[in-house]
Design a protein around this motif. Structure first.
Motif, PDB file in Angstrom:
ATOM      1  N   CYS A  18     -90.939 -43.302 -45.133  1.00  0.00           N
ATOM      2  CA  CYS A  18     -90.335 -42.053 -44.659  1.00  0.00           C
ATOM      3  C   CYS A  18     -91.225 -41.420 -43.598  1.00  0.00           C
ATOM      4  N   ALA A  19     -90.668 -40.399 -42.954  1.00  0.00           N
ATOM      5  CA  ALA A  19     -91.417 -39.657 -41.936  1.00  0.00           C
ATOM      6  C   ALA A  19     -91.475 -38.204 -42.366  1.00  0.00           C
ATOM      7  N   MET A  20     -92.656 -37.623 -42.301  1.00  0.00           N
ATOM      8  CA  MET A  20     -92.776 -36.202 -42.674  1.00  0.00           C
ATOM      9  C   MET A  20     -93.548 -35.435 -41.605  1.00  0.00           C
ATOM     10  N   GLY A  60     -77.406 -38.015 -51.063  1.00  0.00           N
ATOM     11  CA  GLY A  60     -77.794 -36.778 -50.385  1.00  0.00           C
ATOM     12  C   GLY A  60     -78.100 -37.028 -48.919  1.00  0.00           C
ATOM     13  N   THR A  61     -78.718 -38.157 -48.631  1.00  0.00           N
ATOM     14  CA  THR A  61     -79.032 -38.521 -47.241  1.00  0.00           C
ATOM     15  C   THR A  61     -77.760 -38.883 -46.484  1.00  0.00           C
ATOM     16  N   ILE A  62     -76.826 -39.554 -47.168  1.00  0.00           N
ATOM     17  CA  ILE A  62     -75.544 -39.887 -46.520  1.00  0.00           C
ATOM     18  C   ILE A  62     -74.828 -38.594 -46.116  1.00  0.00           C
ATOM     19  N   ALA A  64     -76.169 -35.506 -45.753  1.00  0.00           N
ATOM     20  CA  ALA A  64     -76.937 -34.677 -44.813  1.00  0.00           C
ATOM     21  C   ALA A  64     -77.009 -35.291 -43.417  1.00  0.00           C
ATOM     22  N   ASP A  65     -77.241 -36.605 -43.344  1.00  0.00           N
ATOM     23  CA  ASP A  65     -77.570 -37.229 -42.043  1.00  0.00           C
ATOM     24  C   ASP A  65     -76.479 -38.146 -41.505  1.00  0.00           C
ATOM     25  N   ASP A  66     -75.615 -38.631 -42.369  1.00  0.00           N
ATOM     26  CA  ASP A  66     -74.595 -39.621 -42.001  1.00  0.00           C
ATOM     27  C   ASP A  66     -75.199 -40.783 -41.200  1.00  0.00           C
ATOM     28  N   PRO A  87     -73.981 -41.792 -57.972  1.00  0.00           N
ATOM     29  CA  PRO A  87     -73.409 -41.827 -59.329  1.00  0.00           C
ATOM     30  C   PRO A  87     -72.070 -41.103 -59.455  1.00  0.00           C
ATOM     31  N   ASN A  88     -71.837 -40.103 -58.593  1.00  0.00           N
ATOM     32  CA  ASN A  88     -70.606 -39.299 -58.730  1.00  0.00           C
ATOM     33  C   ASN A  88     -69.568 -39.581 -57.646  1.00  0.00           C
ATOM     34  N   GLY A  89     -69.754 -40.637 -56.892  1.00  0.00           N
ATOM     35  CA  GLY A  89     -68.747 -41.009 -55.889  1.00  0.00           C
ATOM     36  C   GLY A  89     -68.586 -39.978 -54.789  1.00  0.00           C
ATOM     37  N   ARG A  90     -69.714 -39.438 -54.264  1.00  0.00           N
ATOM     38  CA  ARG A  90     -69.629 -38.376 -53.259  1.00  0.00           C
ATOM     39  C   ARG A  90     -69.701 -38.895 -51.825  1.00  0.00           C
ATOM     40  N   THR A  91     -69.859 -40.205 -51.642  1.00  0.00           N
ATOM     41  CA  THR A  91     -69.925 -40.736 -50.266  1.00  0.00           C
ATOM     42  C   THR A  91     -68.574 -40.512 -49.573  1.00  0.00           C
ATOM     43  N   GLY A 150     -85.123 -42.897 -48.552  1.00  0.00           N
ATOM     44  CA  GLY A 150     -85.022 -41.476 -48.891  1.00  0.00           C
ATOM     45  C   GLY A 150     -83.710 -41.149 -49.542  1.00  0.00           C
ATOM     46  N   GLY A 151     -83.499 -39.826 -49.740  1.00  0.00           N
ATOM     47  CA  GLY A 151     -84.452 -38.755 -49.474  1.00  0.00           C
ATOM     48  C   GLY A 151     -85.391 -38.541 -50.655  1.00  0.00           C
ATOM     49  N   GLY A 152     -85.855 -37.306 -50.771  1.00  0.00           N
ATOM     50  CA  GLY A 152     -86.902 -36.993 -51.727  1.00  0.00           C
ATOM     51  C   GLY A 152     -86.516 -37.248 -53.177  1.00  0.00           C
ATOM     52  N   GLU A 153     -85.257 -36.972 -53.535  1.00  0.00           N
ATOM     53  CA  GLU A 153     -84.827 -37.178 -54.928  1.00  0.00           C
ATOM     54  C   GLU A 153     -84.810 -38.676 -55.252  1.00  0.00           C
ATOM     55  N   THR A 154     -84.330 -39.445 -54.319  1.00  0.00           N
ATOM     56  CA  THR A 154     -84.229 -40.896 -54.536  1.00  0.00           C
ATOM     57  C   THR A 154     -85.613 -41.526 -54.621  1.00  0.00           C
ATOM     58  N   ILE A 155     -86.489 -41.125 -53.709  1.00  0.00           N
ATOM     59  CA  ILE A 155     -87.844 -41.684 -53.731  1.00  0.00           C
ATOM     60  C   ILE A 155     -88.531 -41.309 -55.048  1.00  0.00           C
ATOM     61  N   TRP A 156     -88.353 -40.069 -55.480  1.00  0.00           N
ATOM     62  CA  TRP A 156     -88.918 -39.662 -56.776  1.00  0.00           C
ATOM     63  C   TRP A 156     -88.400 -40.574 -57.893  1.00  0.00           C
ATOM     64  N   SER A 157     -87.089 -40.854 -57.893  1.00  0.00           N
ATOM     65  CA  SER A 157     -86.546 -41.645 -59.005  1.00  0.00           C
ATOM     66  C   SER A 157     -87.179 -43.040 -59.044  1.00  0.00           C
ATOM     67  N   PHE A 158     -87.543 -43.591 -57.892  1.00  0.00           N
ATOM     68  CA  PHE A 158     -88.236 -44.887 -57.868  1.00  0.00           C
ATOM     69  C   PHE A 158     -89.673 -44.757 -58.370  1.00  0.00           C
TER      70      PHE A 158
HETATM   71  N1  LIG Z   1     -87.694 -37.892 -42.817  1.00  0.00           N
HETATM   72  C1  LIG Z   1     -87.244 -38.922 -43.478  1.00  0.00           C
HETATM   73  O1  LIG Z   1     -87.855 -40.018 -43.453  1.00  0.00           O
HETATM   74  C2  LIG Z   1     -85.975 -38.810 -44.266  1.00  0.00           C
HETATM   75  C3  LIG Z   1     -85.343 -39.964 -44.734  1.00  0.00           C
HETATM   76  C4  LIG Z   1     -84.191 -39.836 -45.495  1.00  0.00           C
HETATM   77  C5  LIG Z   1     -83.689 -38.580 -45.783  1.00  0.00           C
HETATM   78  N2  LIG Z   1     -84.313 -37.475 -45.293  1.00  0.00           N
HETATM   79  C6  LIG Z   1     -83.820 -36.129 -45.635  1.00  0.00           C
HETATM   80  O2  LIG Z   1     -83.752 -36.017 -47.042  1.00  0.00           O
HETATM   81  C7  LIG Z   1     -82.743 -35.065 -47.378  1.00  0.00           C
HETATM   82  C8  LIG Z   1     -81.890 -35.644 -48.484  1.00  0.00           C
HETATM   83  O3  LIG Z   1     -82.726 -35.826 -49.608  1.00  0.00           O
HETATM   84  P1  LIG Z   1     -82.207 -35.444 -51.059  1.00  0.00           P
HETATM   85  O4  LIG Z   1     -83.376 -35.537 -51.947  1.00  0.00           O
HETATM   86  O5  LIG Z   1     -81.444 -34.185 -50.967  1.00  0.00           O
HETATM   87  O6  LIG Z   1     -81.123 -36.565 -51.332  1.00  0.00           O
HETATM   88  P2  LIG Z   1     -81.201 -38.137 -51.592  1.00  0.00           P
HETATM   89  O7  LIG Z   1     -82.471 -38.508 -52.256  1.00  0.00           O
HETATM   90  O8  LIG Z   1     -80.811 -38.847 -50.357  1.00  0.00           O
HETATM   91  O9  LIG Z   1     -79.980 -38.286 -52.609  1.00  0.00           O
HETATM   92  C9  LIG Z   1     -80.106 -37.698 -53.887  1.00  0.00           C
HETATM   93  C10 LIG Z   1     -78.874 -37.979 -54.689  1.00  0.00           C
HETATM   94  O10 LIG Z   1     -78.663 -39.389 -54.785  1.00  0.00           O
HETATM   95  C11 LIG Z   1     -78.302 -39.726 -56.117  1.00  0.00           C
HETATM   96  N3  LIG Z   1     -79.445 -40.456 -56.693  1.00  0.00           N
HETATM   97  C12 LIG Z   1     -80.659 -40.653 -56.158  1.00  0.00           C
HETATM   98  N4  LIG Z   1     -81.432 -41.402 -56.981  1.00  0.00           N
HETATM   99  C13 LIG Z   1     -80.676 -41.675 -58.041  1.00  0.00           C
HETATM  100  C14 LIG Z   1     -80.905 -42.390 -59.241  1.00  0.00           C
HETATM  101  N5  LIG Z   1     -82.062 -42.996 -59.498  1.00  0.00           N
HETATM  102  N6  LIG Z   1     -79.931 -42.452 -60.145  1.00  0.00           N
HETATM  103  C15 LIG Z   1     -78.750 -41.847 -59.898  1.00  0.00           C
HETATM  104  N7  LIG Z   1     -78.465 -41.141 -58.784  1.00  0.00           N
HETATM  105  C16 LIG Z   1     -79.425 -41.073 -57.867  1.00  0.00           C
HETATM  106  C17 LIG Z   1     -78.052 -38.416 -56.827  1.00  0.00           C
HETATM  107  O11 LIG Z   1     -76.692 -38.068 -56.573  1.00  0.00           O
HETATM  108  P3  LIG Z   1     -75.878 -36.941 -57.423  1.00  0.00           P
HETATM  109  O12 LIG Z   1     -76.379 -35.629 -56.925  1.00  0.00           O
HETATM  110  O13 LIG Z   1     -74.452 -37.164 -57.100  1.00  0.00           O
HETATM  111  O14 LIG Z   1     -76.225 -37.153 -58.869  1.00  0.00           O
HETATM  112  C18 LIG Z   1     -79.018 -37.495 -56.109  1.00  0.00           C
HETATM  113  O15 LIG Z   1     -78.745 -36.133 -56.202  1.00  0.00           O
HETATM  114  C19 LIG Z   1     -81.964 -34.767 -46.117  1.00  0.00           C
HETATM  115  O16 LIG Z   1     -82.344 -33.507 -45.635  1.00  0.00           O
HETATM  116  C20 LIG Z   1     -82.422 -35.862 -45.141  1.00  0.00           C
HETATM  117  O17 LIG Z   1     -82.413 -35.381 -43.810  1.00  0.00           O
HETATM  118  C21 LIG Z   1     -85.444 -37.572 -44.544  1.00  0.00           C
END
Ligand SMILES: NC(=O)c1ccc[n+]([C@@H]2O[C@H](COP(=O)([O-])OP(=O)(O)OC[C@H]3O[C@@H](n4cnc5c(N)ncnc54)[C@H](OP(=O)(O)O)[C@@H]3O)[C@@H](O)[C@H]2O)c1
Length: 220
Positions: A18-20, A60-62, A64-66, A87-91, A150-158
């Motif tokens: 990722c880039a921060m 969340g990245t899909i 936010a950023d498409d 998990p919830n079919g939000r794409t 990414g994003g942060g939630e996904t990376i955390w889950s890993f």
């Molecule tokens: N700078 C960079 O390198 C970079 C790269 C990528 C993204 N981003 C930024 O990151 C932000 C998005 O990050 P985010 O944390 O909001 O979203 P995210 O990590 O892209 O997506 C989080 C969502 O994905 C699902 N998910 C992720 N891990 C899962 C798991 N282990 N099991 C089940 N579901 C899982 C969940 O969906 P549900 O909510 O439906 O449960 C969760 O809320 C945006 O602002 C984007 O611009 C930055």
């Protein structure tokens, strides 16, 4: 393509990239994408994408950023598989990740009945996605290296599941600020004094920023 498997279980090798900003944010507080990477870093990411078998992001990245999640100028046969955790079919049905430039798999739960044109669907887990079963499925389908973007939630889950092998973070020359702006690793975080330990394996100036590369230290 790298064929090195994680030593302690048969699963793909996981590289988080990722880039921060210099203050540790990966997007604005409105979750808007910012250009953090330099040209040099973008070229590096392109090479990295070409070297892995699959690229994974959260929904969340899909939203936010498409992103396209493809490598520009390369034919479909050379593109890595695109994977979305959803998990919830939000794409959205018109998401760019569903275009025909590369194959896509959307990972969802068995409760989610949604289908998408342009993607195969992997339904796994009741209520929640089990990352270990996803990894076993990828391994069974010959995915040896997985780049988590990414994003942060996904990376955390890993990280939480102990599935990260390498962490590569590019630090761009800007301050974004905001306690609600996403960071590379969000989620609940590790409690107390038990962080995931890293060993630095590289540092490199790329334009006006720096790439730091780490491998995860496995506690035996
Ligand atoms: N700078 C960079 O390198 C970079 C790269 C990528 C993204 N981003 C930024 O990151 C932000 C998005 O990050 P985010 O944390 O909001 O979203 P995210 O990590 O892209 O997506 C989080 C969502 O994905 C699902 N998910 C992720 N891990 C899962 C798991 N282990 N099991 C089940 N579901 C899982 C969940 O969906 P549900 O909510 O439906 O449960 C969760 O809320 C945006 O602002 C984007 O611009 C930055």
């Amino acid at each position: 393509m790298t064929a090195r498997l994680n030593q302690w279980s048969m699963r793909p090798r996981v590289i988080v990239n990722c880039a921060m900003s210099a203050d540790g944010k990966i997007a604005s507080r409105e979750r808007k994408q910012l250009r953090i990477s330099s040209e040099e870093d973008m070229a590096r990411v392109k090479e990295l994408r070409l070297s892995v078998d699959a690229i994974l992001v959260g929904v969340g990245t899909i939203i936010a950023d498409d992103p396209h999640l493809t490598v520009k100028g390369r034919p479909k046969e050379e593109q890595p598989l695109r994977i979305v955790l959803d998990p919830n079919g939000r794409t959205p049905d018109d998401a760019r990740v569903l275009n025909d430039w590369a194959p896509t798999v959307i990972v969802t739960t068995i409760d989610c009945r949604k289908r998408w044109q342009g993607a195969n669907v992997l339904r796994t887990g009741e209520g929640r996605i089990g990352l270990r079963s996803v990894m076993a499925n990828l391994e069974a389908n010959n995915i040896k290296t997985l780049m988590v973007e990414g994003g942060g939630e996904t990376i955390w889950s890993f990280f939480e599941a102990g599935l990260v092998d390498e962490f590569r973070v590019y630090i761009g020359p800007m301050v974004i600020g905001g306690k609600d702006a996403p960071t590379p690793v969000d989620g609940a975080g590790f409690a107390g004094t038990s962080p995931t330990k890293l060993r630095m394996i590289g540092s490199e100036r790329l334009g006006e920023g720096v790439l730091l590369s780490y491998e995860v230290v496995r506690e035996s």
